[in-house]
Design a protein around this motif. Structure first.
Motif, PDB file in Angstrom:
ATOM      1  N   LEU A 255       0.825  -1.208   0.000  1.00 34.34           N
ATOM      2  CA  LEU A 255       0.000   0.000   0.000  1.00 34.34           C
ATOM      3  C   LEU A 255       0.860   1.259   0.000  1.00 34.34           C
ATOM      4  CD1 LEU A 255      -2.943   1.101   0.232  1.00 34.34           C
ATOM      5  CD2 LEU A 255      -2.593   1.141   2.713  1.00 34.34           C
ATOM      6  N   LEU A 256       1.998   1.186   0.692  1.00 32.88           N
ATOM      7  CA  LEU A 256       2.878   2.359   0.806  1.00 32.88           C
ATOM      8  C   LEU A 256       3.937   2.412  -0.285  1.00 32.88           C
ATOM      9  CD1 LEU A 256       3.384   2.475   4.682  1.00 32.88           C
ATOM     10  CD2 LEU A 256       1.928   3.940   3.283  1.00 32.88           C
ATOM     11  N   THR A 257       3.857   1.479  -1.239  1.00 34.68           N
ATOM     12  CA  THR A 257       4.812   1.491  -2.345  1.00 34.68           C
ATOM     13  C   THR A 257       4.166   2.168  -3.546  1.00 34.68           C
ATOM     14  OG1 THR A 257       5.827  -0.559  -1.562  1.00 34.68           O
ATOM     15  CG2 THR A 257       6.285   0.094  -3.833  1.00 34.68           C
ATOM     16  N   PHE A 258       4.397   3.448  -3.669  1.00 31.86           N
ATOM     17  CA  PHE A 258       3.889   4.215  -4.803  1.00 31.86           C
ATOM     18  C   PHE A 258       4.812   5.420  -5.017  1.00 31.86           C
ATOM     19  CE2 PHE A 258       1.786   5.642  -0.979  1.00 31.86           C
ATOM     20  CZ  PHE A 258       1.825   7.028  -1.044  1.00 31.86           C
ATOM     21  N   PRO A 259       4.860   5.926  -6.236  1.00 30.54           N
ATOM     22  CA  PRO A 259       5.822   6.994  -6.538  1.00 30.54           C
ATOM     23  C   PRO A 259       5.383   8.359  -6.005  1.00 30.54           C
ATOM     24  CG  PRO A 259       4.536   6.483  -8.490  1.00 30.54           C
ATOM     25  CD  PRO A 259       4.138   5.485  -7.436  1.00 30.54           C
ATOM     26  N   VAL A 260       6.276   9.025  -5.297  1.00 33.28           N
ATOM     27  CA  VAL A 260       6.074  10.415  -4.885  1.00 33.28           C
ATOM     28  C   VAL A 260       7.286  11.206  -5.349  1.00 33.28           C
ATOM     29  CG1 VAL A 260       4.636   9.874  -2.897  1.00 33.28           C
ATOM     30  CG2 VAL A 260       7.110   9.985  -2.627  1.00 33.28           C
ATOM     31  N   GLN A 261       7.107  12.504  -5.452  1.00 33.08           N
ATOM     32  CA  GLN A 261       8.180  13.354  -5.939  1.00 33.08           C
ATOM     33  C   GLN A 261       8.450  14.507  -4.978  1.00 33.08           C
ATOM     34  OE1 GLN A 261       7.575  14.795  -9.914  1.00 33.08           O
ATOM     35  NE2 GLN A 261       7.881  12.808 -10.862  1.00 33.08           N
ATOM     36  N   ASP A 262       9.707  14.927  -4.974  1.00 35.98           N
ATOM     37  CA  ASP A 262      10.090  16.179  -4.323  1.00 35.98           C
ATOM     38  C   ASP A 262      10.291  17.217  -5.412  1.00 35.98           C
ATOM     39  OD1 ASP A 262      10.193  14.541  -2.167  1.00 35.98           O
ATOM     40  OD2 ASP A 262      12.169  15.164  -1.483  1.00 35.98           O
ATOM     41  N   VAL A 263       9.646  18.358  -5.288  1.00 34.02           N
ATOM     42  CA  VAL A 263       9.863  19.437  -6.255  1.00 34.02           C
ATOM     43  C   VAL A 263      10.162  20.722  -5.492  1.00 34.02           C
ATOM     44  CG1 VAL A 263       8.374  18.426  -8.023  1.00 34.02           C
ATOM     45  CG2 VAL A 263       7.411  20.041  -6.398  1.00 34.02           C
ATOM     46  N   VAL A 264      10.938  21.579  -6.112  1.00 38.72           N
ATOM     47  CA  VAL A 264      11.265  22.880  -5.544  1.00 38.72           C
ATOM     48  C   VAL A 264      10.437  23.924  -6.278  1.00 38.72           C
ATOM     49  CG1 VAL A 264      13.072  24.590  -5.161  1.00 38.72           C
ATOM     50  CG2 VAL A 264      13.582  22.152  -4.916  1.00 38.72           C
TER      51      VAL A 264
END
Length: 572
Positions: A306-315
């Motif tokens: 459930l916690l394996t999904f793509p997230v991103q850091d953006v500035v």
């Protein structure tokens, strides 16, 4: 072997410059009971030592590096500087300007009383205020004086002497003064000010007294993703995703429901998706909100899939007028910001404490974390996604310096006094303008933060290295003649504006004590006092007062390099 090395350095002066940088940076970073010389002083003293072996440096080399330093300095703080001139930053800007002008006038008075020459005065001003840029600006102004070359060289040799003698106390002395005397003056004791600062943090965080653990900070791991097994006892049955998020928010837990597992299957969700007991939900948000949410959600579980999904850091660069001047909590209430967490906020290169009541200003840089689709929706609300990569817009960089130096080379008169910004002053002002222009029109003019750091650090330190290499002959003589007098005068010039700053902060502008101490550090144009104050209070709240004051001080003090030369030479 040693003779061969000296002959090689004399034949290839570029090696001498690099050697000076290498040794100077190493020496400047050595810690002795918490004290360091600083890299600028380390490089200067190393250059003076190596320069005793008569290393010839081509004329004009140091000016090129100094122009890079000034332009990138202005570029980096341009948006904050112009934002400071508007109403929200006006008190801090006025405060910093008054403190800097008082330092300039006091420097002029002390130098006139003690009969310091122009070069000594410029170095005295630079070291006592820890503003290395004054060295270059004043040097350029001295070169433009209508005096003999011998006199110019004498003045130029005096600058590093006065700087080296006064800089150490300018850094260490003011750091001690603001971190030890400052809290006592502002609140009666350090312990009392720590309590007041924690109270302000609680107020900003809207958590109430006794809930210090819910303070929102800007540590790298502030954003958390966790899974909870919903229970009927905690959420009831049939609440939608949006309704559950509202319940959590009413309890001081700003969490977003991102994914749901029902009966072993991952289910696509929308804000109006109904939740049931037995569902496993993946939530995201500030770590302090996610940890210990069991009483509101149910048992925390380790659901790897459930916690394996793509997230991103953006500035993201803040420039949208709809959010400038508003609190971060306004973002949380906007549907476009749903699912987004803020990991870090920086302003003029300084990390700012995060809280719901932190106000956004133009030029703030936010690090956001979230799913791509949520980020794409949220970014336009704030401004624009900062361009990534390492490629610098060289046309913009070089063009800005050309425009600035041409403007700086113009000369006019006020009465009988000739006025000229000098190429260095023009480059700084161009950096401010082009930095602001980049923030207003972000489609061009990109200079990556890493490039800004290199050009700023390398530009200043190469300039200082060459100053040391070319002025070593007169350094020891000048130190013997005016060393003790200069040192005592430096103490007076370093501390007197800080005493005035404390009075202004407490009785005139009436800043919060912690924010006021940060503003005092910013008005001194030095980060070391800020770090000392933050360490003494165990809080980053002082940074809220530092950035605007620093931006104004950086420009005001640098410009004073031209003014002090004019004041000391007028009528002579």
């Amino acid at each position: 072997m040693f003779n061969w090395l000296i002959l090689t350095l004399q034949k290839y002066p570029e090696i001498a410059v690099m050697l000076t940088l290498m040794i100077g940076f190493y020496v400047g970073k050595i810690h002795i009971k918490g004290f360091t010389l600083g890299t600028v002083t380390g490089v200067l003293l190393t250059g003076i030592f190596i320069g005793t072996y008569h290393i010839p440096i081509p004329d004009g080399t140091k000016s090129i590096f100094f122009l890079f330093f000034l332009f990138c300095t202005g570029y980096g703080i341009g948006p904050q500087f112009f934002a400071a001139l508007k109403k929200d930053g006006a008190p801090l800007a006025a405060f910093s300007f008054i403190v800097c002008v008082s330092s300039l006038l006091l420097c002029w008075a002390i130098s006139s009383l003690l009969h310091f020459e122009v070069g000594t005065t410029a170095g005295f001003m630079s070291g006592s205020n820890t503003c290395s840029a004054i060295i270059g600006v004043a040097s350029n102004s001295i070169k433009d004086l209508n005096i003999s070359d011998d006199l110019k060289n004498r003045y130029l040799d005096q600058i590093p002497v006065a700087y080296a003698v006064t800089y150490i106390f300018g850094t260490a002395g003011t750091s001690w003064f603001l971190s030890v005397i400052g809290p006592w003056f502002m609140s009666g004791s350090r312990a009392k000010l720590i309590e007041e600062t924690k109270a302000l943090e609680a107020q900003l965080s809207e958590t109430g007294a006794g809930e210090e653990e819910h303070d929102i900070t800007n540590a790298y791991d502030e954003v958390a993703f966790r899974a909870y097994l919903l229970s009927k006892e905690t959420i009831g049955d049939g609440k939608t995703v949006t309704e559950l998020e509202h319940v959590l928010k009413s309890k001081g837990r700003l969490l977003w429901i991102l994914r749901v597992r029902r009966e072993g299957k991952l289910i696509p969700i929308t804000p109006d998706f109904p939740l049931h007991a037995g569902d496993i939900v993946a939530v995201s948000g500030q770590r302090v909100s996610a940890i210990g949410a069991d009483p509101l959600l149910g048992k925390e579980v380790a659901d790897v899939e459930l916690l394996t999904f793509p997230v991103q850091d953006v500035v993201v660069y803040v420039k949208n007028k709809k959010v400038i001047g508003h609190h971060i909590r306004r973002l949380d209430a906007d549907p476009a910001f749903r699912g987004i967490s803020i990991r870090k906020l920086t302003r003029a290169g300084i990390e700012i404490p995060l809280s719901p009541l932190t106000s956004l200003v133009k030029g703030d840089v936010l690090e956001l974390v979230g799913i791509q689709v949520d980020l794409d929706r949220a970014i336009p609300l704030l401004g624009f996604k900062e361009k990534t990569g390492v490629e610098t817009d060289i046309v913009y960089l070089a063009g800005g310096i050309v425009v600035g130096t041409l403007v700086g080379a113009l000369s006019w008169k006020i009465g009988a006094v000739p006025i000229e910004l000098s190429t260095s002053g023009g480059s700084l002002i161009a950096g401010l303008f082009f930095g602001w222009l980049r923030s207003a029109r972000p489609t061009f003019g990109f200079i990556p933060p890493s490039s800004q750091w290199v050009l700023t650090k390398l530009g200043l330190h190469v300039f200082i290295a060459i100053v040391g290499l070319t002025s070593s002959e007169g350094f020891l003589t000048g130190l013997k003649q005016e060393g003790l007098t200069l040192f005592v005068a430096g103490i007076v010039l370093s501390l007197s504006p800080m005493v005035l700053a404390l009075f202004l902060s407490k009785y005139v502008f009436k800043f919060h004590p912690a924010i006021g101490l940060g503003a005092c550090a910013g008005a001194h144009d030095e980060s070391a006092p800020l770090l000392a104050v933050q360490d003494a209070l165990n809080s980053k709240v002082p940074a809220l007062g530092y950035t605007v004051a620093y931006a104004v001080a950086n420009i005001t003090l640098t410009t004073s390099g031209v003014i002090i030369v004019l004041l000391m030479t007028h009528g002579k």
